[in-house]
Design an enzyme around this catalytic site. Sequence first.
Site, PDB file in Angstrom:
ATOM      1  N   GLN A 198       0.936  -1.270  -0.092  1.00 44.28           N
ATOM      2  CA  GLN A 198       0.174  -0.008  -0.137  1.00 44.28           C
ATOM      3  C   GLN A 198       0.953   1.299  -0.028  1.00 44.28           C
ATOM      4  O   GLN A 198       0.272   2.315   0.093  1.00 44.28           O
ATOM      5  CB  GLN A 198      -0.937  -0.068   1.230  1.00 44.28           C
ATOM      6  CG  GLN A 198      -1.979  -1.104   1.238  1.00 44.28           C
ATOM      7  CD  GLN A 198      -2.580  -1.364   2.617  1.00 44.28           C
ATOM      8  OE1 GLN A 198      -2.510  -2.320   3.134  1.00 44.28           O
ATOM      9  NE2 GLN A 198      -3.187  -0.342   2.971  1.00 44.28           N
ATOM     10  N   PHE A 229      -5.899  -4.168   3.050  1.00 39.52           N
ATOM     11  CA  PHE A 229      -6.458  -4.205   4.690  1.00 39.52           C
ATOM     12  C   PHE A 229      -5.724  -3.485   5.552  1.00 39.52           C
ATOM     13  O   PHE A 229      -5.947  -3.734   6.671  1.00 39.52           O
ATOM     14  CB  PHE A 229      -7.433  -5.461   4.844  1.00 39.52           C
ATOM     15  CG  PHE A 229      -8.186  -5.983   3.948  1.00 39.52           C
ATOM     16  CD1 PHE A 229      -7.958  -7.110   3.179  1.00 39.52           C
ATOM     17  CD2 PHE A 229      -9.581  -5.035   3.792  1.00 39.52           C
ATOM     18  CE1 PHE A 229      -8.812  -7.627   2.256  1.00 39.52           C
ATOM     19  CE2 PHE A 229     -10.255  -5.849   2.788  1.00 39.52           C
ATOM     20  CZ  PHE A 229      -9.980  -6.925   2.248  1.00 39.52           C
ATOM     21  N   GLU A 233       0.593  -2.136   4.557  1.00 34.90           N
ATOM     22  CA  GLU A 233       1.137  -0.820   4.606  1.00 34.90           C
ATOM     23  C   GLU A 233       2.307  -0.435   5.061  1.00 34.90           C
ATOM     24  O   GLU A 233       3.181   0.368   4.438  1.00 34.90           O
ATOM     25  CB  GLU A 233       0.164   0.057   5.581  1.00 34.90           C
ATOM     26  CG  GLU A 233       0.124   1.451   5.844  1.00 34.90           C
ATOM     27  CD  GLU A 233      -0.665   2.298   6.507  1.00 34.90           C
ATOM     28  OE1 GLU A 233      -1.599   1.905   6.950  1.00 34.90           O
ATOM     29  OE2 GLU A 233      -0.009   3.379   6.958  1.00 34.90           O
ATOM     30  N   ARG A 311      -5.450   6.644  17.315  1.00 38.48           N
ATOM     31  CA  ARG A 311      -6.975   6.845  16.755  1.00 38.48           C
ATOM     32  C   ARG A 311      -7.806   6.093  17.670  1.00 38.48           C
ATOM     33  O   ARG A 311      -9.158   6.286  17.726  1.00 38.48           O
ATOM     34  CB  ARG A 311      -6.642   5.903  15.404  1.00 38.48           C
ATOM     35  CG  ARG A 311      -8.067   5.887  14.617  1.00 38.48           C
ATOM     36  CD  ARG A 311      -7.874   5.645  13.209  1.00 38.48           C
ATOM     37  NE  ARG A 311      -7.620   6.690  12.270  1.00 38.48           N
ATOM     38  CZ  ARG A 311      -8.278   7.502  11.765  1.00 38.48           C
ATOM     39  NH1 ARG A 311      -9.471   7.213  11.704  1.00 38.48           N
ATOM     40  NH2 ARG A 311      -7.725   8.446  10.812  1.00 38.48           N
ATOM     41  N   ARG A 343      -7.855  -2.303   8.652  1.00 37.50           N
ATOM     42  CA  ARG A 343      -9.243  -1.669   8.491  1.00 37.50           C
ATOM     43  C   ARG A 343      -9.569  -0.978   9.874  1.00 37.50           C
ATOM     44  O   ARG A 343     -10.218  -1.701  10.590  1.00 37.50           O
ATOM     45  CB  ARG A 343     -10.092  -2.402   7.993  1.00 37.50           C
ATOM     46  CG  ARG A 343     -11.306  -1.774   7.016  1.00 37.50           C
ATOM     47  CD  ARG A 343     -11.871  -2.780   6.338  1.00 37.50           C
ATOM     48  NE  ARG A 343     -12.738  -1.971   5.396  1.00 37.50           N
ATOM     49  CZ  ARG A 343     -13.272  -2.827   4.391  1.00 37.50           C
ATOM     50  NH1 ARG A 343     -13.126  -4.180   4.315  1.00 37.50           N
ATOM     51  NH2 ARG A 343     -14.389  -2.146   3.528  1.00 37.50           N
ATOM     52  N   PHE A 345      -7.990   0.673  11.990  1.00 37.41           N
ATOM     53  CA  PHE A 345      -6.585   1.239  12.815  1.00 37.41           C
ATOM     54  C   PHE A 345      -6.640   1.601  14.054  1.00 37.41           C
ATOM     55  O   PHE A 345      -6.291   2.880  14.339  1.00 37.41           O
ATOM     56  CB  PHE A 345      -6.132   2.375  11.745  1.00 37.41           C
ATOM     57  CG  PHE A 345      -4.753   2.774  11.885  1.00 37.41           C
ATOM     58  CD1 PHE A 345      -4.396   4.047  12.632  1.00 37.41           C
ATOM     59  CD2 PHE A 345      -3.671   1.993  11.065  1.00 37.41           C
ATOM     60  CE1 PHE A 345      -3.051   4.518  12.532  1.00 37.41           C
ATOM     61  CE2 PHE A 345      -2.634   2.544  11.510  1.00 37.41           C
ATOM     62  CZ  PHE A 345      -2.231   3.737  11.931  1.00 37.41           C
ATOM     63  N   THR A 443      -4.074  10.946  11.411  1.00 38.50           N
ATOM     64  CA  THR A 443      -4.047  11.668  12.611  1.00 38.50           C
ATOM     65  C   THR A 443      -2.452  12.062  12.492  1.00 38.50           C
ATOM     66  O   THR A 443      -2.235  13.068  13.397  1.00 38.50           O
ATOM     67  CB  THR A 443      -4.325  10.857  13.841  1.00 38.50           C
ATOM     68  OG1 THR A 443      -3.594   9.694  13.844  1.00 38.50           O
ATOM     69  CG2 THR A 443      -5.725  10.367  13.887  1.00 38.50           C
ATOM     70  N   ALA A 504      -6.239   4.905   5.617  1.00 45.57           N
ATOM     71  CA  ALA A 504      -7.041   5.696   6.263  1.00 45.57           C
ATOM     72  C   ALA A 504      -8.169   6.252   5.474  1.00 45.57           C
ATOM     73  O   ALA A 504      -8.768   7.182   5.988  1.00 45.57           O
ATOM     74  CB  ALA A 504      -6.258   7.224   6.602  1.00 45.57           C
ATOM     75  N   GLU A 690     -12.867   2.366   5.622  1.00 44.85           N
ATOM     76  CA  GLU A 690     -12.786   1.941   6.853  1.00 44.85           C
ATOM     77  C   GLU A 690     -14.249   1.952   7.709  1.00 44.85           C
ATOM     78  O   GLU A 690     -14.542   1.099   8.291  1.00 44.85           O
ATOM     79  CB  GLU A 690     -11.674   2.357   7.662  1.00 44.85           C
ATOM     80  CG  GLU A 690     -10.427   2.011   7.217  1.00 44.85           C
ATOM     81  CD  GLU A 690      -9.126   2.917   7.812  1.00 44.85           C
ATOM     82  OE1 GLU A 690      -9.215   3.955   7.464  1.00 44.85           O
ATOM     83  OE2 GLU A 690      -8.686   2.377   8.410  1.00 44.85           O
TER      84      GLU A 690
HETATM   85  N1  LIG Z   1     -11.293  -4.759  -1.638  1.00 47.36           N
HETATM   86  C1  LIG Z   1     -10.763  -3.859  -0.812  1.00 47.36           C
HETATM   87  N2  LIG Z   1     -11.501  -3.110   0.161  1.00 47.36           N
HETATM   88  C2  LIG Z   1     -10.808  -2.457   1.040  1.00 47.36           C
HETATM   89  C3  LIG Z   1      -9.416  -2.569   1.360  1.00 47.36           C
HETATM   90  C4  LIG Z   1      -8.848  -3.770   0.756  1.00 47.36           C
HETATM   91  O1  LIG Z   1      -7.730  -4.061   0.798  1.00 47.36           O
HETATM   92  N3  LIG Z   1      -9.580  -4.271  -0.470  1.00 47.36           N
HETATM   93  N4  LIG Z   1      -8.569  -1.991   2.227  1.00 47.36           N
HETATM   94  C5  LIG Z   1      -9.472  -1.018   3.229  1.00 47.36           C
HETATM   95  C6  LIG Z   1      -8.539  -0.199   3.910  1.00 47.36           C
HETATM   96  S1  LIG Z   1      -7.778  -0.637   5.297  1.00 47.36           S
HETATM   97  C7  LIG Z   1      -8.811   0.958   3.589  1.00 47.36           C
HETATM   98  S2  LIG Z   1      -7.851   2.281   4.585  1.00 47.36           S
HETATM   99  C8  LIG Z   1      -9.296   1.667   2.105  1.00 47.36           C
HETATM  100  C9  LIG Z   1      -8.121   2.302   1.469  1.00 47.36           C
HETATM  101  O2  LIG Z   1      -8.660   2.686   0.475  1.00 47.36           O
HETATM  102  P1  LIG Z   1      -9.299   4.251   0.372  1.00 47.36           P
HETATM  103  O3  LIG Z   1      -8.307   5.098   1.098  1.00 47.36           O
HETATM  104  O4  LIG Z   1      -9.246   4.379  -1.183  1.00 47.36           O
HETATM  105  O5  LIG Z   1     -10.565   3.995   0.825  1.00 47.36           O
HETATM  106  O6  LIG Z   1      -9.924   0.670   1.637  1.00 47.36           O
HETATM  107  C10 LIG Z   1     -10.688  -0.416   2.567  1.00 47.36           C
HETATM  108  N5  LIG Z   1     -11.272  -1.103   1.706  1.00 47.36           N
HETATM  109  C1  LIG Z   2      -0.765   6.209   9.537  1.00 51.22           C
HETATM  110  C2  LIG Z   2      -2.183   6.230   9.662  1.00 51.22           C
HETATM  111  N1  LIG Z   2      -2.879   7.186  10.412  1.00 51.22           N
HETATM  112  C3  LIG Z   2      -4.012   7.350  10.504  1.00 51.22           C
HETATM  113  O1  LIG Z   2      -4.630   8.049  11.067  1.00 51.22           O
HETATM  114  N2  LIG Z   2      -4.842   6.315   9.793  1.00 51.22           N
HETATM  115  C4  LIG Z   2      -4.282   5.346   9.436  1.00 51.22           C
HETATM  116  N3  LIG Z   2      -4.907   4.023   8.540  1.00 51.22           N
HETATM  117  C5  LIG Z   2      -3.940   3.569   8.107  1.00 51.22           C
HETATM  118  N4  LIG Z   2      -2.908   4.073   8.339  1.00 51.22           N
HETATM  119  C6  LIG Z   2      -3.090   5.110   9.118  1.00 51.22           C
HETATM  120  O1  MOS Z   3      -6.183   2.448   6.874  1.00 51.02           O
HETATM  121 MO1  MOS Z   3      -6.023   1.094   6.084  1.00 51.02          MO
HETATM  122  O2  MOS Z   3      -4.763   0.664   5.486  1.00 51.02           O
HETATM  123  S1  MOS Z   3      -5.918   0.218   8.021  1.00 51.02           S
END
Ligand SMILES: Nc1nc2c(c(=O)[nH]1)N[C@H]1C(S)=C(S)[C@@H](COP(=O)(O)O)O[C@H]1N2
Ligand SMILES: Cc1nc(=O)[nH]c2[nH]cnc12
Ligand code: MOS
Length: 712
Positions: A198, A229, A233, A311, A343, A345, A443, A504, A690
């Site tokens: 990521q 997910f 990261e 968080r 997801r 966090f 954050t 995030a 999330e």
């Molecule tokens: N299909 C799918 N959806 C998902 C994920 C993933 O890995 N696969 N990751 C989740 C997480 S942890 C995050 S932070 C957000 C990241 O994408 P965005 O910032 O574009 O919402 O997607 C969410 N939905």
């Molecule tokens: C680094 C970080 N800060 C946040 O506040 N939220 C997040 N989701 C995944 N990574 C992060």
């Molecule tokens: O913020 Mo999602 O990569 S835990």
Amino acid sequence: NDVVGQPYQHMAADLQVCGEATYTDDIKLSSDALWAIPVTSTRAHAKILKVDASQALQAPGVAGYFGHKDVPGSNMIGPVVADEEVFASEVVTAVGQIIGLVVADSESAARRAARLVVVEYQDLPAVMSCEEAVEAGAFYSYANRLECGDVDAALAAAEHTLEGTFKLSGQEHFYLETNNCCVIPLENDEFTIYSSTQAPAKHQKYVAHVLGVPAHKVVSKTKRLGGGFGGKETRSIFLHCAVAVPAHALRRPVKLSLDRDEDMQMTGQRHAFMCQYKVGHTSEGRITALDYKLYNNAGNSWDLSAAIMDRCLLHCDNVYKVDNMRVAGRLCRTNQASNTAFRGFGGPQGLMFAEMTVEQVARAVGRPVHEVRELNMYQEGDVTHFKQVLEVFRAPTCWKEVKASSQYEERMKQARVEAFNAEHRWRKRGLAITPTKFGISFTTKFMNQAGALVHVYLDGSVLVSHGGVEMGQGLHTKMAQVAAQVFISETSTDKVPNASPTAASASSDMYGGAVLDACRQIKERLLPYRERFPDRSFKEIVNAAYLDRVDLSAHGFYATPDITGFGGVRPFNYFAYGAAVAEVELDTLTGDWHVLRADVVMDVGNPLNPAIDIGQVEGGFVQGMGWLCMEELQWGDRQHPWVRPGHLFTKGPGTYKIPTANDIPVDFRVALLRDAPNTRAIHSSKAVGEPPFHLGACVFFALKEAVYAARK
Ligand SMILES: Nc1nc2c(c(=O)[nH]1)N[C@H]1C(S)=C(S)[C@@H](COP(=O)(O)O)O[C@H]1N2
Ligand SMILES: Cc1nc(=O)[nH]c2[nH]cnc12
Ligand code: MOS
């Protein structure tokens, strides 16, 4: 703008269902490519007395063994604190920690040879859980806390008080694509690296650091992930840095692809949390004082554990107003693989503590839980415990909508639930309704920035690149919509530098802003040509501008305005809201259960793509339900003495039960809140990645209702 807001299908959906989509493991490598297999610690905490790779080096096909002595640059890295070795040198602090890599001309040859490496250890005392860490005083030096009002006075004056401990277990990301990466050396110490991550920019930075070459010589590319997910990261960085060492030394492409059991043992999971709570409340159930002491199982390094605790501190209120509140966090140092982003966090853990507290208070005052939830809910304009004003507070709207659309009150009363429970001895039903509020922005303030790069070609096609990674969440589809009729390529550090990790949930907001910025610049340059030739095609306009030597490429940028980061009064750009109702049926003899019906109302602003957003809500709900009601990690610790210390017993779908088709609610109704504009993000949309995860909690509380019914 008839493109944004349309329910376009995910751009890669056809490719993915036909098996044509390319993932990191599919990348064709030259015939001299090598396979790397990690040699990992089998001890939770021990001194390394000897590593003997002599037999491995004799094995057929083996090109070499690499460890900490072979690192040309720095062997000590870490995404926030540089406290982790790429290759363990003197001491191992978790099972699965990388000691070395065997590289060979085939995966099977490398795997066979890796087993021939002999490591001798001298065990040291291991700490495996939050409880054990508290006893041993094993903590990282983190002590953030949030406070409002006067908790001690309010607790002393409270009509009633309750105290106790909540515990939440960890969760495995179980992305379908395990960690994969490959490093391709070019001339002159230049490298192209492909990885399932990521955070391509972090890979570029740390691979360069470990090899001792400047970052501009390393290009990190990521086309898509088979799920991240949060699990990719930061934890993917270490695998990639290790693989870069043999690639650099042998000047040959090297790839690594973890098996499921290796991935689950090595790459960290959702933090287990413990909460020691003290709550003061009135006889009608209003909470007047709340004191939380929080601990998370950070594992054997800092990684992201501090931001995750931050968080959590910021989400312990969920949607409830508590005038006197104190939440303090500690990070437990244990001998587990470093736990990491997942997801939400740390948010889901904070939200669960709030929900479990409200539920305990409702039981104590003998009122239905949903009434106590309503009684304690914030009003618009209220200030949270971290002093952020709830400018547009839509939790009550989502709550009312889902309560009505699910016929919650009727189903609770005459309902199928009470009637059913009266007629059945061993099968019981339960019904619950839960709300959620989730803060949007990293954050860590500086992370809220994003770049994009847009090229217009002479055939009229447009290439959009941005710093965000497509992990299945549909980001590229939304960005293509934002730039309208655009072809998106891949994420690459030579196109957009210094990108934050795609995390995030804010990527659509931020990369949307950056893509829009780039497109607007080009559009402005083309305007004179549009005006001069109003009925010409886009292609002709573009060529006319080109012949006039107009620049047809632009870099876009976006930095979220008016946010303060953790500790300030505006850490979040805005909040996402939702509420959900679940009705479950539990077989009290076998423990088997299923969700008869689930209703969700989610506030996603004006959705950029409602089809993708509904998919995110469905997936988040089920993944949250899996965490709270199905998935159970069994680590070798005091609770599981039959597992060798530090080893993970549940290392695959045979022992670790994740939700599958049979677990999805039989009747699953997801609605996106209408007429809910959001002035704080692109095209009035809201983040959706999330926020829905926490709604799975309504299944947990419905199951609790069913258990209470069984014990009447
Ligand atoms: N299909 C799918 N959806 C998902 C994920 C993933 O890995 N696969 N990751 C989740 C997480 S942890 C995050 S932070 C957000 C990241 O994408 P965005 O910032 O574009 O919402 O997607 C969410 N939905
Ligand atoms: C680094 C970080 N800060 C946040 O506040 N939220 C997040 N989701 C995944 N990574 C992060
Ligand atoms: O913020 Mo999602 O990569 S835990």
